[in-house]
Design a protein around this motif. Structure first.
Motif, PDB file in Angstrom:
ATOM      1  N   ALA A 194      28.862  56.751  43.188  1.00 34.85           N
ATOM      2  CA  ALA A 194      28.112  56.139  44.281  1.00 34.85           C
ATOM      3  C   ALA A 194      29.018  55.869  45.481  1.00 34.85           C
ATOM      4  N   GLN A 195      30.256  55.473  45.224  1.00 32.31           N
ATOM      5  CA  GLN A 195      31.199  55.258  46.329  1.00 32.31           C
ATOM      6  C   GLN A 195      31.494  56.569  47.052  1.00 32.31           C
ATOM      7  N   ILE A 212      30.667  57.806  51.109  1.00 26.96           N
ATOM      8  CA  ILE A 212      31.660  58.392  52.012  1.00 26.96           C
ATOM      9  C   ILE A 212      31.185  59.738  52.538  1.00 26.96           C
ATOM     10  N   TRP A 213      30.701  60.595  51.652  1.00 23.40           N
ATOM     11  CA  TRP A 213      30.314  61.946  52.061  1.00 23.40           C
ATOM     12  C   TRP A 213      29.091  61.919  52.965  1.00 23.40           C
ATOM     13  N   TRP A 239      37.028  58.529  34.327  1.00 24.59           N
ATOM     14  CA  TRP A 239      37.150  57.717  35.537  1.00 24.59           C
ATOM     15  C   TRP A 239      36.001  57.953  36.518  1.00 24.59           C
ATOM     16  N   LEU A 240      35.314  59.097  36.415  1.00 24.05           N
ATOM     17  CA  LEU A 240      34.271  59.452  37.377  1.00 24.05           C
ATOM     18  C   LEU A 240      32.936  58.855  36.906  1.00 24.05           C
ATOM     19  N   THR A 241      32.865  57.534  36.960  1.00 23.55           N
ATOM     20  CA  THR A 241      31.689  56.806  36.488  1.00 23.55           C
ATOM     21  C   THR A 241      30.574  56.873  37.527  1.00 23.55           C
ATOM     22  N   CYS A 258      49.217  44.777  51.265  1.00 23.18           N
ATOM     23  CA  CYS A 258      48.818  46.146  50.948  1.00 23.18           C
ATOM     24  C   CYS A 258      47.650  46.557  51.840  1.00 23.18           C
ATOM     25  N   ILE A 259      47.733  47.736  52.430  1.00 22.77           N
ATOM     26  CA  ILE A 259      46.672  48.194  53.318  1.00 22.77           C
ATOM     27  C   ILE A 259      46.438  49.695  53.115  1.00 22.77           C
ATOM     28  N   ALA A 260      45.169  50.064  53.042  1.00 20.31           N
ATOM     29  CA  ALA A 260      44.772  51.464  52.870  1.00 20.31           C
ATOM     30  C   ALA A 260      43.760  51.806  53.952  1.00 20.31           C
ATOM     31  N   PRO A 261      44.164  52.584  54.957  1.00 20.04           N
ATOM     32  CA  PRO A 261      43.204  52.990  55.975  1.00 20.04           C
ATOM     33  C   PRO A 261      42.355  54.169  55.512  1.00 20.04           C
ATOM     34  N   ASN A 262      41.112  54.210  55.988  1.00 19.09           N
ATOM     35  CA  ASN A 262      40.371  55.462  55.969  1.00 19.09           C
ATOM     36  C   ASN A 262      40.900  56.289  57.138  1.00 19.09           C
ATOM     37  N   LEU A 263      41.441  57.445  56.854  1.00 23.44           N
ATOM     38  CA  LEU A 263      42.014  58.273  57.911  1.00 23.44           C
ATOM     39  C   LEU A 263      40.931  58.674  58.916  1.00 23.44           C
ATOM     40  N   ARG A 264      41.356  59.077  60.112  1.00 25.96           N
ATOM     41  CA  ARG A 264      40.368  59.441  61.130  1.00 25.96           C
ATOM     42  C   ARG A 264      39.425  60.508  60.580  1.00 25.96           C
ATOM     43  N   GLY A 265      38.153  60.358  60.894  1.00 28.19           N
ATOM     44  CA  GLY A 265      37.133  61.276  60.400  1.00 28.19           C
ATOM     45  C   GLY A 265      36.439  60.804  59.140  1.00 28.19           C
ATOM     46  N   TYR A 266      36.974  59.777  58.499  1.00 30.23           N
ATOM     47  CA  TYR A 266      36.432  59.302  57.226  1.00 30.23           C
ATOM     48  C   TYR A 266      35.752  57.943  57.379  1.00 30.23           C
ATOM     49  N   GLU A 267      34.689  57.747  56.576  1.00 31.34           N
ATOM     50  CA  GLU A 267      33.988  56.470  56.461  1.00 31.34           C
ATOM     51  C   GLU A 267      33.652  55.947  57.853  1.00 31.34           C
TER      52      GLU A 267
END
Length: 303
Positions: free
Chosen positions: A196-197, A201-202, A189-191, A58-67
């Protein structure tokens, strides 16, 4: 266990990726949307990499422009052909084709286009609340309701959008979650830990994520000066770029106020091998709100 890596692609772009599972096993790839990042898929990476749940890579990339992924400065670098090139190259690195490409929101926009243009990259496609470009274009051109629901896009292309979104501890970005959230109460869910995560990112930069909107004409038109911007009204997409001929699962949260259910009308005309799961009482953020339901639908689809 989630592993983090920087994957340099042959065309010079680097994608920061989160992964789990044994290399060489059938691959599931997960594409995130705005204003999120790859970390939102961690629960699904952990689940589907377990041997009892398929033992997928399983792999999840940060798309270009992110992180930490490459963030070109040119708006044109965020057009679909470049985003698809990134994902296709990552699939090739993983030994493609994928067992399944799973995508939400902007990740889904990339996935729909890639499935239409390069179906050999994947055996199956799973889309979660991301409009097909054919039905989205139709609704943006013909539906005042969709134009109103998508009006926020024209805020996000403003030259001062980065500064406005960063104000007051990202107040407007939190409202993307809370304004679209369940009407019956807080977002469990928005703990604080999840917030903080998102902040991390932002703070890494908002220009890349906003350039997705700036590069795309699939927005409501802006009539009159100073813009005179036809946006979606001036777009024609050839039919062959809209047809998807891989088995496709569409999971649609029915309380998504940005993407009303009318976007599902006529979808089977573009995606003949489609299974559709409508989920009542869920919003655009269904991946967070009802992760077990998402896992269940994907598990069944992957069998």
């Amino acid at each position: 266990m989630i592993e983090i890596s920087l994957n340099k692609l042959p065309h010079g772009i680097t994608l920061s990726c989160r992964s789990a599972g044994t290399p060489g096993r059938p691959v599931l790839m997960f594409l995130h949307g705005f204003p999120e990042a790859a970390f939102v898929w961690d629960g699904l990476l952990s689940h589907f990499s377990c041997p009892e749940n398929g033992g997928f890579r399983c792999i999840a990339p940060n798309l270009r422009g992110y992180e930490q992924s490459s963030a070109p400065g040119d708006v044109a670098a965020y057009r679909p052909k470049h985003l698809m090139q990134d994902v296709a190259a990552l699939i090739a690195q993983e030994g493609g084709p994928l067992a399944c490409l799973v995508a939400h929101d902007w990740g889904g926009a990339v996935a729909w286009n890639l499935a239409a243009s390069a179906p050999g990259c994947m055996n199956k496609l799973a889309i979660i609340n991301s409009p097909h470009p054919g039905t989205f274009l139709r609704e943006l051109q013909q539906s005042p309701a969709q134009q109103a629901s998508s009006a926020y896009m024209n805020f996000l292309i403003r030259p001062d959008a980065e500064a406005l979104l960063a104000e007051d501890d990202f107040r407007r970005l939190w409202e993307f979650f809370t304004a679209m959230g369940a009407a019956d109460g807080p977002h469990a869910w928005l703990t604080d830990a999840v917030k903080a995560q998102y902040r991390d990112i932002w703070r890494a930069g908002l220009t890349g994520p906003l350039n997705y909107y700036r590069a795309s004409p699939l927005r409501p038109p802006r009539a009159g000066p100073p813009h005179n911007d036809p946006a979606a009204a001036g777009v024609v997409i050839p039919r062959e770029k809209l047809e998807v001929h891989v088995p496709t699962l569409v999971i649609w949260a029915m309380d998504d106020i940005a993407l009303p259910p009318a976007l599902l009308d006529g979808l089977e005309d573009f995606v003949p091998q489609m299974q559709l799961q409508r989920v009542e009482g869920a919003t655009h953020w269904i991946v967070h709100e009802q992760p077990q339901k998402i896992i269940g639908y994907l598990q069944e689809f992957l069998r």
